[in-house]
Write a protein that holds these residues in place. Structure first.
Motif, short mmCIF file in Angstrom:
data_model
loop_
_atom_site.label_atom_id
_atom_site.label_comp_id
_atom_site.label_asym_id
_atom_site.label_seq_id
_atom_site.Cartn_x
_atom_site.Cartn_y
_atom_site.Cartn_z
N TYR A 143 -4.82 -10.37 -2.63
CA TYR A 143 -6.01 -9.60 -2.90
C TYR A 143 -5.82 -8.81 -4.23
O TYR A 143 -5.89 -7.52 -3.82
N ALA A 144 -5.21 -9.20 -5.11
CA ALA A 144 -5.04 -8.25 -6.14
C ALA A 144 -5.91 -7.14 -6.73
O ALA A 144 -5.57 -6.32 -7.02
N GLN A 145 -6.95 -7.85 -6.47
CA GLN A 145 -8.31 -6.76 -7.18
C GLN A 145 -8.70 -5.98 -6.09
O GLN A 145 -9.50 -4.95 -6.48
N ALA A 146 -8.57 -6.25 -4.95
CA ALA A 146 -8.91 -5.30 -3.66
C ALA A 146 -8.63 -3.76 -3.79
O ALA A 146 -7.63 -3.40 -4.24
N ARG A 147 -9.54 -3.03 -3.76
CA ARG A 147 -9.55 -1.60 -3.51
C ARG A 147 -9.52 -1.04 -2.25
O ARG A 147 -9.15 0.07 -1.85
N ALA A 148 -10.34 -1.99 -1.11
CA ALA A 148 -10.59 -1.68 0.15
C ALA A 148 -9.99 -3.03 0.89
O ALA A 148 -10.55 -4.00 0.44
N LEU A 149 -9.39 -2.89 2.13
CA LEU A 149 -9.29 -4.00 3.03
C LEU A 149 -9.56 -3.69 4.26
O LEU A 149 -9.35 -2.55 4.94
N LYS A 150 -10.09 -4.62 5.12
CA LYS A 150 -10.32 -4.83 6.48
C LYS A 150 -9.38 -5.60 7.26
O LYS A 150 -9.44 -6.68 6.74
N LEU A 151 -8.68 -5.23 8.14
CA LEU A 151 -7.92 -6.07 9.34
C LEU A 151 -8.36 -6.25 10.40
O LEU A 151 -8.83 -5.53 11.21
N VAL A 164 -0.85 -3.60 11.07
CA VAL A 164 -1.14 -2.38 10.22
C VAL A 164 -0.23 -1.92 9.34
O VAL A 164 -0.47 -1.62 7.95
N ASP A 165 1.17 -1.80 9.68
CA ASP A 165 1.96 -1.19 9.19
C ASP A 165 2.66 -2.13 7.97
O ASP A 165 2.92 -1.68 6.95
N ALA A 166 2.46 -3.48 8.14
CA ALA A 166 2.85 -4.40 7.28
C ALA A 166 1.78 -4.44 5.97
O ALA A 166 2.40 -4.33 4.97
N VAL A 167 0.66 -4.22 6.37
CA VAL A 167 -0.46 -4.47 5.32
C VAL A 167 -0.37 -2.87 4.50
O VAL A 167 -0.40 -2.60 3.15
N ARG A 168 -0.17 -1.96 5.32
CA ARG A 168 -0.08 -0.54 4.53
C ARG A 168 1.20 -0.63 3.44
O ARG A 168 1.05 -0.13 2.67
N ALA A 169 2.30 -0.97 3.88
CA ALA A 169 3.47 -1.17 3.35
C ALA A 169 3.30 -1.96 1.85
O ALA A 169 3.71 -1.54 0.92
N ALA A 170 2.40 -3.09 2.24
CA ALA A 170 2.21 -3.96 1.06
C ALA A 170 1.37 -3.31 -0.07
O ALA A 170 1.24 -3.82 -1.30
N ARG A 171 0.19 -2.53 0.47
CA ARG A 171 -0.74 -2.18 -0.23
C ARG A 171 -0.97 -0.45 -0.13
O ARG A 171 -1.85 -0.09 0.47
N GLU A 173 -1.73 1.82 -1.97
CA GLU A 173 -3.02 2.52 -2.38
C GLU A 173 -4.29 2.21 -1.91
O GLU A 173 -5.29 2.78 -2.60
N CYS A 174 -4.48 1.26 -1.11
CA CYS A 174 -5.44 0.80 -0.77
C CYS A 174 -6.32 1.67 0.57
O CYS A 174 -5.52 2.03 1.27
N TRP A 175 -7.65 1.70 0.35
CA TRP A 175 -8.40 2.15 1.49
C TRP A 175 -8.49 0.76 2.78
O TRP A 175 -8.46 -0.07 2.17
N ILE A 176 -8.01 1.62 3.92
CA ILE A 176 -7.93 0.52 4.93
C ILE A 176 -8.76 0.83 6.16
O ILE A 176 -8.84 1.88 6.62
N GLY A 177 -9.46 -0.11 6.56
CA GLY A 177 -10.06 -0.06 7.88
C GLY A 177 -9.76 -1.21 8.81
O GLY A 177 -9.17 -2.40 8.08
N VAL A 178 -9.70 -1.07 10.06
CA VAL A 178 -9.49 -2.22 11.07
C VAL A 178 -10.81 -2.53 11.95
O VAL A 178 -11.45 -1.51 12.47
N ASP A 179 -10.67 -3.83 12.19
CA ASP A 179 -11.71 -4.18 13.03
C ASP A 179 -11.20 -4.67 14.23
O ASP A 179 -10.46 -5.75 14.34
N ALA A 180 -11.27 -4.20 15.68
CA ALA A 180 -10.48 -4.38 16.70
C ALA A 180 -11.65 -5.55 17.53
O ALA A 180 -10.95 -6.23 18.37
N ASN A 181 -12.90 -5.87 17.35
CA ASN A 181 -13.45 -6.80 17.48
C ASN A 181 -13.43 -6.69 19.10
O ASN A 181 -13.25 -7.99 19.80
#
Length: 332
Positions: A143-151, A164-171, A173-181
């Motif tokens: 998601y190269a253009q993404a500035r915000a990610l939801k996991l 979460v740790d893997a995505v944060r390491a990869a991006r 600079e991004c805003w990250i939120g998580v959805d625990a469903n």
């Protein structure tokens, strides 16, 4: 009042580009109902996917639409529709069709009918389905253009933290939120939240099961908690204060743009943050939600990116933002 109408509806199957996994479910397609209202000169459309965890599927939606077909065709206001049908996909599809029909009849844009200023592009989250941490990290990079990610999480604490740790390491600079469903119990939240804080996660969505809202009484979380399954309609909003910080509005849950706007205004009045979300649907469903998004702090309108093919014209994603023009839905 809209009178002398015809109401047609059709079921469409929208295949996904690849399976999409959340806590307790794997999706390979999205079934939607599309309603078309016509006065012989102008028409209005609405698309609904329903609410899978409430049994609000295509069969339920089409049965509900069929029951009220004559009443709607005979003439109805959006306000009268609120009483005619309960919240859910059927009302959403008809309500959105009524909005578009009015915009086309009057030549007035939907945002003006709603009393809102001209719409602006909205920063949207791009969602990563629950998967192996390295797969989600690769998806985040994709998601190269993404500035915000939801996991999407699944309730497996150790695995979710690794995700979460893997995505944060990869991006980083991004805003990250998580959805625990609804995947966690109250006793697990401290460990989850500690990991989320360490990873600079900005939102925790629906950590507990619907019906367990009282478990959050007295719980102090350094990350805003959003209600999704715990808030369906306007009637649920007042009860969120003190337990949740953000209201996630989805038009399929609340039954249309009319109630979605009312929820956003009420949440604001209570001092709650406002979020707009979506079921996996086409751009025809994103466009009314885009109107609600003009009132929101957090926007999650990425549903069409999961489809093998979207409608034309379609929502535009550019530099992390979403834009729905009137050619998609509305005045035209």
């Amino acid at each position: 009042m809209t009178s002398g109408l015809t109401l047609d509806f059709a079921v469409e199957r929208l295949p996904l580009a690849k399976p999409f996994r959340i806590s307790g479910h794997v999706f390979t397609e999205s079934e939607v109902v599309v309603v078309t209202l016509s006065d012989g000169t102008h028409s209005g459309r609405g698309e609904a996917a329903g609410v899978y965890y409430l049994g609000d599927d295509v069969a339920a939606m089409t049965a509900a639409i069929a029951r009220v077909r004559d009443a709607v065709a005979g003439g109805i206001t959006r306000e009268a529709l609120q009483a005619l049908l309960p919240a859910g996909g059927a009302r959403n599809a008809i309500d959105c069709a009524l909005w578009e029909l009015e915009a086309r009849r009057s030549g007035i844009a939907v945002h003006e009918l709603a009393g809102l200023p001209a719409p602006r592009p909205l920063r949207t989250t791009f969602t990563l389905g629950a998967d192996d941490p390295d797969v989600m990290a690769a998806g985040a990079v994709g998601y190269a253009q993404a500035r915000a990610l939801k996991l999407k999480l699944t309730g497996d604490l150790a695995l979710d933290i690794a995700r979460v740790d893997a995505v944060r390491a990869a991006r980083p600079e991004c805003w990250i939120g998580v959805d625990a469903n609804q995947g966690f119990a109250i006793g697990e939240l401290d460990a989850l939240v500690a990991a989320l804080v360490a990873a600079d996660v900005k939102l925790l969505e629906q950590p507990l099961a619907r019906g367990r809202e009282a478990d959050l009484d007295g719980y102090r979380c350094p990350i805003p908690i959003a209600a999704d399954e715990s808030v369906l309609t306007l009637a649920d909003v007042d009860g969120l204060a003190g337990r949740f910080d953000v209201v996630n509005i989805k038009l399929d849950k609340c039954g249309g743009l009319t109630e979605g706007l009312a929820m956003a205004h009420r949440a604001r009045a209570l001092g709650l943050g406002v979020m707009v979300g979506n079921m996996v649907s086409s751009s025809l469903a994103m466009a009314p939600a885009f109107i609600v998004g003009q009132l929101c702090d957090i926007v999650d309108l990425d549903g069409p990116i999961f489809l093998a093919a979207d409608r034309t014209p379609s929502i535009e994603y550019r530099d992390g933002d979403a834009w729905c023009g009137e050619a998609i839905w509305g005045r035209g």
